[in-house]
Design a protein around this motif. Structure first.
Motif, mmCIF file in Angstrom:
data_model
loop_
_atom_site.group_PDB
_atom_site.id
_atom_site.type_symbol
_atom_site.label_atom_id
_atom_site.label_comp_id
_atom_site.label_asym_id
_atom_site.label_seq_id
_atom_site.Cartn_x
_atom_site.Cartn_y
_atom_site.Cartn_z
ATOM 1 N N GLU A 3 -3.305 27.283 23.460
ATOM 2 C CA GLU A 3 -3.673 25.897 23.145
ATOM 3 C C GLU A 3 -4.886 25.839 22.212
ATOM 4 O O GLU A 3 -4.976 24.960 21.336
ATOM 5 N N VAL A 4 -5.819 26.760 22.371
ATOM 6 C CA VAL A 4 -7.026 26.760 21.536
ATOM 7 C C VAL A 4 -6.661 26.948 20.063
ATOM 8 O O VAL A 4 -7.226 26.291 19.176
ATOM 9 N N VAL A 5 -5.699 27.829 19.797
ATOM 10 C CA VAL A 5 -5.286 28.071 18.412
ATOM 11 C C VAL A 5 -4.679 26.800 17.819
ATOM 12 O O VAL A 5 -4.966 26.442 16.669
ATOM 13 N N HIS A 6 -3.882 26.104 18.577
ATOM 14 C CA HIS A 6 -3.292 24.848 18.101
ATOM 15 C C HIS A 6 -4.380 23.812 17.823
ATOM 16 O O HIS A 6 -4.296 23.069 16.837
ATOM 17 N N GLN A 7 -5.399 23.760 18.678
ATOM 18 C CA GLN A 7 -6.486 22.801 18.474
ATOM 19 C C GLN A 7 -7.268 23.135 17.203
ATOM 20 O O GLN A 7 -7.645 22.246 16.446
ATOM 21 N N VAL A 8 -7.522 24.429 16.973
ATOM 22 C CA VAL A 8 -8.269 24.830 15.771
ATOM 23 C C VAL A 8 -7.464 24.512 14.523
ATOM 24 O O VAL A 8 -7.987 23.975 13.544
ATOM 25 N N LEU A 9 -6.175 24.850 14.524
ATOM 26 C CA LEU A 9 -5.338 24.606 13.350
ATOM 27 C C LEU A 9 -5.101 23.123 13.103
ATOM 28 O O LEU A 9 -4.777 22.730 11.980
ATOM 29 N N ALA A 10 -5.270 22.295 14.106
ATOM 30 C CA ALA A 10 -5.081 20.860 13.943
ATOM 31 C C ALA A 10 -6.293 20.193 13.297
ATOM 32 O O ALA A 10 -6.181 19.068 12.799
ATOM 33 N N ASP A 11 -7.433 20.873 13.276
ATOM 34 C CA ASP A 11 -8.659 20.302 12.717
ATOM 35 C C ASP A 11 -8.807 20.757 11.264
ATOM 36 O O ASP A 11 -9.121 21.921 11.004
ATOM 37 N N PRO A 12 -8.567 19.864 10.291
ATOM 38 C CA PRO A 12 -8.598 20.285 8.879
ATOM 39 C C PRO A 12 -9.980 20.752 8.412
ATOM 40 O O PRO A 12 -10.076 21.635 7.568
ATOM 41 N N ILE A 13 -11.048 20.181 8.955
ATOM 42 C CA ILE A 13 -12.393 20.589 8.547
ATOM 43 C C ILE A 13 -12.665 22.015 9.010
ATOM 44 O O ILE A 13 -13.184 22.848 8.262
ATOM 45 N N LEU A 14 -12.279 22.318 10.233
ATOM 46 C CA LEU A 14 -12.490 23.663 10.770
ATOM 47 C C LEU A 14 -11.650 24.694 10.009
ATOM 48 O O LEU A 14 -12.130 25.780 9.681
ATOM 49 N N VAL A 15 -10.410 24.358 9.708
ATOM 50 C CA VAL A 15 -9.557 25.265 8.932
ATOM 51 C C VAL A 15 -10.171 25.488 7.548
ATOM 52 O O VAL A 15 -10.215 26.617 7.050
ATOM 53 N N GLY A 16 -10.675 24.448 6.929
ATOM 54 C CA GLY A 16 -11.321 24.579 5.622
ATOM 55 C C GLY A 16 -12.554 25.452 5.673
ATOM 56 O O GLY A 16 -12.776 26.276 4.781
ATOM 57 N N MET A 17 -13.349 25.295 6.713
ATOM 58 C CA MET A 17 -14.547 26.117 6.851
ATOM 59 C C MET A 17 -14.183 27.591 7.058
ATOM 60 O O MET A 17 -14.826 28.484 6.506
ATOM 61 N N ILE A 18 -13.143 27.850 7.836
ATOM 62 C CA ILE A 18 -12.701 29.222 8.055
ATOM 63 C C ILE A 18 -12.212 29.837 6.748
ATOM 64 O O ILE A 18 -12.570 30.968 6.403
ATOM 65 N N LEU A 19 -11.405 29.095 5.998
ATOM 66 C CA LEU A 19 -10.912 29.600 4.716
ATOM 67 C C LEU A 19 -12.054 29.827 3.725
ATOM 68 O O LEU A 19 -12.064 30.826 2.991
ATOM 69 N N LEU A 20 -13.016 28.920 3.703
ATOM 70 C CA LEU A 20 -14.169 29.080 2.821
ATOM 71 C C LEU A 20 -14.939 30.348 3.175
ATOM 72 O O LEU A 20 -15.321 31.126 2.292
ATOM 73 N N ALA A 21 -15.151 30.580 4.461
ATOM 74 C CA ALA A 21 -15.863 31.781 4.890
ATOM 75 C C ALA A 21 -15.101 33.044 4.490
ATOM 76 O O ALA A 21 -15.705 34.033 4.072
ATOM 77 N N ILE A 22 -13.790 33.012 4.604
ATOM 78 C CA ILE A 22 -12.977 34.175 4.213
ATOM 79 C C ILE A 22 -13.129 34.452 2.721
ATOM 80 O O ILE A 22 -13.332 35.598 2.305
#
Length: 52
Positions: A3-22
Protein backbone atom coordinates in the motif's frame (compact mmCIF):
# COMPACT_ATOMS: atom_id res chain seq x y z
CA UNK A 1 2.52 -4.01 -4.40
CA UNK A 2 2.40 -2.78 -0.83
CA UNK A 3 0.00 0.00 0.00
CA UNK A 4 2.87 2.41 0.75
CA UNK A 5 4.18 2.09 -2.81
CA UNK A 6 0.74 2.90 -4.21
CA UNK A 7 0.50 5.94 -1.93
CA UNK A 8 3.93 7.21 -3.03
CA UNK A 9 3.19 6.70 -6.73
CA UNK A 10 -0.15 8.47 -6.34
CA UNK A 11 1.55 11.67 -5.13
CA UNK A 12 2.85 13.56 -8.21
CA UNK A 13 5.03 15.94 -6.16
CA UNK A 14 6.77 13.06 -4.40
CA UNK A 15 7.30 11.18 -7.67
CA UNK A 16 8.75 14.35 -9.21
CA UNK A 17 11.11 14.86 -6.30
CA UNK A 18 12.30 11.25 -6.53
CA UNK A 19 12.91 11.56 -10.27
CA UNK A 20 14.72 14.87 -9.78
CA UNK A 21 16.98 13.30 -7.16
CA UNK A 22 17.76 10.39 -9.50
CA UNK A 23 18.70 12.72 -12.36
CA UNK A 24 20.81 14.99 -10.13
CA UNK A 25 22.70 12.01 -8.72
CA UNK A 26 23.17 10.51 -12.19
CA UNK A 27 24.53 13.84 -13.44
CA UNK A 28 26.92 14.14 -10.50
CA UNK A 29 28.12 10.59 -11.07
CA UNK A 30 28.66 11.34 -14.76
CA UNK A 31 30.73 14.41 -13.89
CA UNK A 32 32.78 12.37 -11.44
CA UNK A 33 33.51 9.76 -14.12
CA UNK A 34 34.38 12.49 -16.64
CA UNK A 35 36.82 14.13 -14.22
CA UNK A 36 38.40 10.75 -13.57
CA UNK A 37 38.81 10.15 -17.30
CA UNK A 38 40.33 13.62 -17.78
CA UNK A 39 42.75 13.02 -14.91
CA UNK A 40 43.84 9.73 -16.46
CA UNK A 41 44.18 11.37 -19.90
CA UNK A 42 46.33 14.15 -18.38
CA UNK A 43 48.59 11.66 -16.60
CA UNK A 44 49.08 9.45 -19.66
CA UNK A 45 51.47 11.76 -21.61
CA UNK A 46 53.60 12.28 -18.49
CA UNK A 47 54.11 8.56 -17.98
CA UNK A 48 54.98 8.14 -21.66
CA UNK A 49 57.55 10.96 -21.63
CA UNK A 50 59.15 9.67 -18.43
CA UNK A 51 59.53 6.14 -19.83
CA UNK A 52 61.24 7.34 -23.05
Amino acid sequence: MPEVVHQVLADPILVGMILLAIFVNAGALGLKWERGREAMDDAEPRTRSQSE
